[in-house]
Each structure stands twice: as C-alpha cells, then as structure tokens.
Design a protein around this motif. Structure first.
Motif, PDB file in Angstrom:
ATOM      1  N   ALA A 162       0.832  -1.162   0.088  1.00 47.17           N
ATOM      2  CA  ALA A 162       0.009   0.085   0.077  1.00 47.17           C
ATOM      3  C   ALA A 162       0.770   1.220   0.038  1.00 47.17           C
ATOM      4  O   ALA A 162       0.354   2.300  -0.812  1.00 47.17           O
ATOM      5  N   VAL A 163       1.881   1.225   0.771  1.00 40.11           N
ATOM      6  CA  VAL A 163       3.037   2.490   0.822  1.00 40.11           C
ATOM      7  C   VAL A 163       3.620   2.563  -0.626  1.00 40.11           C
ATOM      8  O   VAL A 163       3.782   3.690  -0.998  1.00 40.11           O
ATOM      9  N   GLU A 164       3.923   1.413  -1.217  1.00 36.20           N
ATOM     10  CA  GLU A 164       4.503   1.484  -2.581  1.00 36.20           C
ATOM     11  C   GLU A 164       3.586   2.070  -3.381  1.00 36.20           C
ATOM     12  O   GLU A 164       4.208   2.969  -4.384  1.00 36.20           O
ATOM     13  N   CYS A 165       2.514   1.836  -3.524  1.00 36.47           N
ATOM     14  CA  CYS A 165       1.439   2.389  -4.299  1.00 36.47           C
ATOM     15  C   CYS A 165       1.293   3.907  -4.062  1.00 36.47           C
ATOM     16  O   CYS A 165       1.363   4.878  -4.798  1.00 36.47           O
ATOM     17  N   ALA A 166       1.234   4.228  -2.755  1.00 37.44           N
ATOM     18  CA  ALA A 166       1.288   5.619  -2.399  1.00 37.44           C
ATOM     19  C   ALA A 166       2.410   6.544  -3.025  1.00 37.44           C
ATOM     20  O   ALA A 166       2.210   7.863  -3.381  1.00 37.44           O
ATOM     21  N   LEU A 167       3.502   5.932  -2.801  1.00 39.77           N
ATOM     22  CA  LEU A 167       4.901   6.609  -3.244  1.00 39.77           C
ATOM     23  C   LEU A 167       4.795   6.758  -4.780  1.00 39.77           C
ATOM     24  O   LEU A 167       5.131   7.760  -5.229  1.00 39.77           O
ATOM     25  N   LYS A 168       4.295   5.628  -5.684  1.00 40.53           N
ATOM     26  CA  LYS A 168       4.054   5.843  -7.000  1.00 40.53           C
ATOM     27  C   LYS A 168       3.303   7.012  -7.374  1.00 40.53           C
ATOM     28  O   LYS A 168       3.103   7.663  -8.266  1.00 40.53           O
ATOM     29  N   LEU A 169       2.267   6.959  -6.723  1.00 42.62           N
ATOM     30  CA  LEU A 169       0.896   7.983  -6.838  1.00 42.62           C
ATOM     31  C   LEU A 169       1.573   9.329  -6.724  1.00 42.62           C
ATOM     32  O   LEU A 169       1.468  10.436  -7.538  1.00 42.62           O
ATOM     33  N   ALA A 170       2.417   9.592  -5.638  1.00 44.05           N
ATOM     34  CA  ALA A 170       2.753  10.864  -5.424  1.00 44.05           C
ATOM     35  C   ALA A 170       3.761  11.101  -6.382  1.00 44.05           C
ATOM     36  O   ALA A 170       3.805  12.402  -6.927  1.00 44.05           O
ATOM     37  N   ARG A 171       4.733  10.324  -7.142  1.00 47.40           N
ATOM     38  CA  ARG A 171       5.503  10.488  -8.345  1.00 47.40           C
ATOM     39  C   ARG A 171       4.847  10.926  -9.492  1.00 47.40           C
ATOM     40  O   ARG A 171       5.202  11.613 -10.313  1.00 47.40           O
ATOM     41  N   ARG A 172       3.630  10.058  -9.483  1.00 49.43           N
ATOM     42  CA  ARG A 172       3.101  10.651 -10.623  1.00 49.43           C
ATOM     43  C   ARG A 172       2.344  12.085 -10.508  1.00 49.43           C
ATOM     44  O   ARG A 172       2.246  12.898 -11.488  1.00 49.43           O
ATOM     45  N   HIS A 173       1.970  12.355  -9.153  1.00 52.19           N
ATOM     46  CA  HIS A 173       1.341  13.695  -9.010  1.00 52.19           C
ATOM     47  C   HIS A 173       2.447  14.860  -9.113  1.00 52.19           C
ATOM     48  O   HIS A 173       2.189  15.603  -9.910  1.00 52.19           O
ATOM     49  N   ARG A 174       3.782  14.588  -8.910  1.00 48.85           N
ATOM     50  CA  ARG A 174       4.953  15.515  -8.977  1.00 48.85           C
ATOM     51  C   ARG A 174       6.190  14.546  -9.670  1.00 48.85           C
ATOM     52  O   ARG A 174       6.618  14.207  -8.978  1.00 48.85           O
ATOM     53  N   PRO A 175       6.149  14.485 -10.801  1.00 48.22           N
ATOM     54  CA  PRO A 175       7.329  13.855 -11.436  1.00 48.22           C
ATOM     55  C   PRO A 175       8.749  13.972 -10.941  1.00 48.22           C
ATOM     56  O   PRO A 175       8.896  15.212 -10.880  1.00 48.22           O
ATOM     57  N   GLY A 176       9.449  13.240 -10.453  1.00 47.49           N
ATOM     58  CA  GLY A 176      10.626  13.446  -9.821  1.00 47.49           C
ATOM     59  C   GLY A 176      10.703  13.847  -8.380  1.00 47.49           C
ATOM     60  O   GLY A 176      11.720  14.350  -7.946  1.00 47.49           O
ATOM     61  N   GLY A 177       9.506  14.420  -7.896  1.00 50.30           N
ATOM     62  CA  GLY A 177       9.375  14.923  -6.615  1.00 50.30           C
ATOM     63  C   GLY A 177      10.295  14.035  -5.442  1.00 50.30           C
ATOM     64  O   GLY A 177      10.377  12.950  -5.483  1.00 50.30           O
ATOM     65  N   GLU A 178      10.398  14.821  -4.596  1.00 51.78           N
ATOM     66  CA  GLU A 178      10.836  14.162  -2.997  1.00 51.78           C
ATOM     67  C   GLU A 178       9.996  13.933  -2.044  1.00 51.78           C
ATOM     68  O   GLU A 178       8.801  14.467  -2.265  1.00 51.78           O
ATOM     69  N   PHE A 179      10.305  13.196  -0.956  1.00 46.64           N
ATOM     70  CA  PHE A 179       9.458  12.937   0.068  1.00 46.64           C
ATOM     71  C   PHE A 179      10.036  13.413   1.556  1.00 46.64           C
ATOM     72  O   PHE A 179      11.271  13.511   1.664  1.00 46.64           O
ATOM     73  N   VAL A 180       9.152  13.890   2.194  1.00 45.36           N
ATOM     74  CA  VAL A 180       9.400  14.168   3.508  1.00 45.36           C
ATOM     75  C   VAL A 180       8.780  13.217   4.679  1.00 45.36           C
ATOM     76  O   VAL A 180       7.584  12.820   4.524  1.00 45.36           O
TER      77      VAL A 180
END
Length: 370
Positions: free
Chosen positions: A94-112
């Motif tokens: 589920a977390v992997e899905c959320a990370l990929k979704l966030a990267r789709r939302h902002r391509p190349g984006g970072e995480f806090v």
C-alpha cells in the motif's frame, strides 16, 4: 529463512481474545498479531464470509470485475476520503502504491518523512523508514527522502518545498513504540502540503480501522490527508492492503501504472467487508475509547508510564524484552517489546472490560506490582 526471532510457543487455536498453544494452555492476546486480529480470533462473521466466498469463487485476477472487491473499495472510499482505492496484499504494498502515486502527481518529486517512522520493508517503503538499523544493511536505498524530527513542526514545514511530492506520516508511530504525533505537527504537514502542492499521505496501517476509537486515526486531530494507506486490521487476519485517495487525486494513476496479481481477490475482499461491517459501528468505536481509557489508567495506577490512544497503547518498564517474555511464558499474556524499555499493547477491539482488568493483573504480577 531466519528473519524472525520467534518465541518458544506454537499457537494452534484462537477464539475472540484467547489463544491456545500446542500443549493446551490458554493465553490472553493483547497483541492481536500486531494490530491485525481487529475483531478477535475466528470471529463468526469473518469465518462465514470467507467460507461462503471460497465455495463460490476464489480467484480470477484484475482483468475482470468481482463483486467483493468493488463493494470493499466503495465502502472504504465512502467511509474515508471519497476517492478511489487500490487494493493490494500488505501494508508495504500500500505504501509503495502511495509513493508511486505521489511521483505521478509530481514527477521526480521528493518525500518528507518523520524520524523513527516505519512504513515497511520493501525498498521504497524502507527508504521512507528513517531507522538506521533497518536501512543500513540494504543501502543504497531509493533517493529523495528527507527525515525530520517527529516532535518538530517547524522542521517539517521547512523541509517541504515545491520539489516535494508528498509528506508521509504515521499519525501514531507504531513500531518505534506507540508515539502519537502532535496535532500541531499534523496541522503543519497539512498546511505545508497545501502551500507547495504536495500530497499529504497518512500511513494508517497500524493505527487505522478503529484502533484509536475513531475509524481512522486522522479523524481525532481533524487533519484530512490526500491519501491514506491501510492493511493489518482491515483483513482481520487475512493478507490485504489498500491505498485510498481523495476525489481530487483519484485518477492520478492510470492503466498500467500499477498492478498486482492477487490484489482484491474475492475471498480476501469478502473477509475485509465482514471486518469493516463489525468495526464501522459507533457502539464498538465508543467501547474502544472506553476500554483504552480503562487500560491506560490501570497502567498508570501501577506506576507504569503509559501513552497512546484508544487500544493502541504502550508502557515503559526496565528490561522490556524480559518483561514481555515473562508475560508470555509465566502469565500467558501476549504482548510485544518494541525496544529496551517499551511494551506495546494492541488487543482486539472486541476486548471486554473484564479482559482489560485481567491483563492488568497479569502485568502487575510480571513487573512485581502486586
């Protein structure tokens, strides 16, 4: 493989809050498979739903529709964020899905992320897990993750920028010893994400599904995420995970962006629907709050510093691993030591007041407070 340090007990049967080992000895379960057995062992509604579905249809895959999965996704959406749901097999997925979704939302984006958080052991989820002992053997990890102190809203706000794809937090950190994040920090995360166009992702894998006395932990402080991840208690003992979005982000992932062979299978989804039916009940959620208060006040009455919300609690004691072992082998109470000085308590949500009192008596005996 020797990846687990198992206790010298083999469990063979469970019923409600009770377990029996291979020698016939009875135990009181205040761990629930680490917040998994949400409605107790072998709950009749769960057993019936799984048995009935297994007789009809077990698997066809996600190239087709099946009613249990569609019903579960709709119920999760309606009960939470109102968007769409990706069903999977575990919390890490589920977390992997959320990370990929966030990267789709902002391509190349970072995480806090927050220090001492735990999000899973697959490579993306592990990269979000700011615990050196868990990460170091598997470096190099996925780049782009910044960890901030869990008690510092200012540091979190400063870490979020226009390059941030998402802030990923557990509203209550579980694996590091039951540490509720402050309302101030959660609000700072929401405001920072809104300011910079990042997603706010809450990991409710351990703290969700009624564990805190609210259906979702974020409902207590009133901070609504854009995405949340679920697992553990959603299946009541069956392997399942879910990534849930708001309506605004429901179509961020498209065909081919993500997938899973077994995700949302009819038997597992039928079981999760049965669990959700039991948990999403105001009377049960009220009792979670009441029994959690009874338990935490009882621990403090034993002069044991305690923290948490609802039935997601921990207490401090010297030599926690030794205490946990004595509780298991001498007092027949199942708990878990999350470190050298912390015992975690996660009983089924269906626990009774009498069982809470019995657990307190066993804890008192184990720590010499009789």
């Amino acid at each position: 493989m020797g990846t687990y340090a198992r206790n010298p007990v083999e469990f063979v049967r469970g019923d409600g809050t009770r377990l029996w080992d291979s020698d016939g000895q009875e135990y009181l379960d205040f761990l629930a498979g680490v917040s998994v057995v949400q409605i107790g062992h072998c709950h009749p509604a769960l057993v019936e739903a799984v048995t009935e579905q297994a007789r009809r249809l077990m698997h066809v895959g996600n190239l087709f529709y099946t009613e249990p999965a569609m019903r579960l996704a709709a119920r999760l959406s309606e009960a939470s964020l109102g968007g769409k749901v990706f069903l999977c097999n575990s919390g890490a997925e589920a977390v992997e899905c959320a990370l990929k979704l966030a990267r789709r939302h902002r391509p190349g984006g970072e995480f806090v992320v927050a220090e001492q958080g735990f999000h899973g052991r697959t490579m993306g989820a592990l990269s979000a897990t700011s615990q050196e002992a868990k990460q170091a053997p598997f470096a190099p990890l996925v780049p782009g993750f910044t960890a901030v102190p869990r008690e510092d809203p200012g540091a979190l706000a400063a870490a979020v920028s226009d390059r941030t794809a998402a802030v990923l937090l557990e509203p209550i950190q579980g694996e590091s010893g039951i540490h509720p994040l402050s309302d101030e920090l959660l609000h700072a995360a929401r405001e920072s994400c809104d300011r910079h166009g990042a997603l706010l992702v809450f990991d409710e894998i351990q703290c969700g599904m009624g564990r805190t006395g609210d259906l979702w932990a974020w409902q207590g402080p009133g901070v609504r995420p854009d995405v949340m991840t679920l697992a553990k208690g959603l299946g009541g003992g069956l392997p399942i995970g879910a990534c849930v979005t708001t309506a605004e982000h429901a179509d961020t992932l498209g065909p081919g962006d993500h997938g899973s062979t077994f995700a949302g299978g009819p038997v597992i989804a039928a079981g999760a629907n049965a669990v959700l039916e039991v948990v999403d009940d105001p009377a049960l959620l009220t009792s979670v709050g009441e029994h959690g208060l009874r338990l935490i006040e009882g621990l403090r009455g034993l002069d044991l510093p305690a923290r948490g919300r609802g039935l997601m609690l921990a207490f401090e004691t010297d030599d926690a691993p030794g205490v946990a072992r004595r509780l298991l082998l001498e007092q027949r109470l199942v708990v878990h030591a999350t470190g050298p000085d912390t015992i975690r308590l996660l009983p089924p949500l269906t626990v009774s007041a009498a069982e809470v009192d019995e657990a307190l008596r066993r804890i008192a005996a184990a720590v010499g407070r009789c």
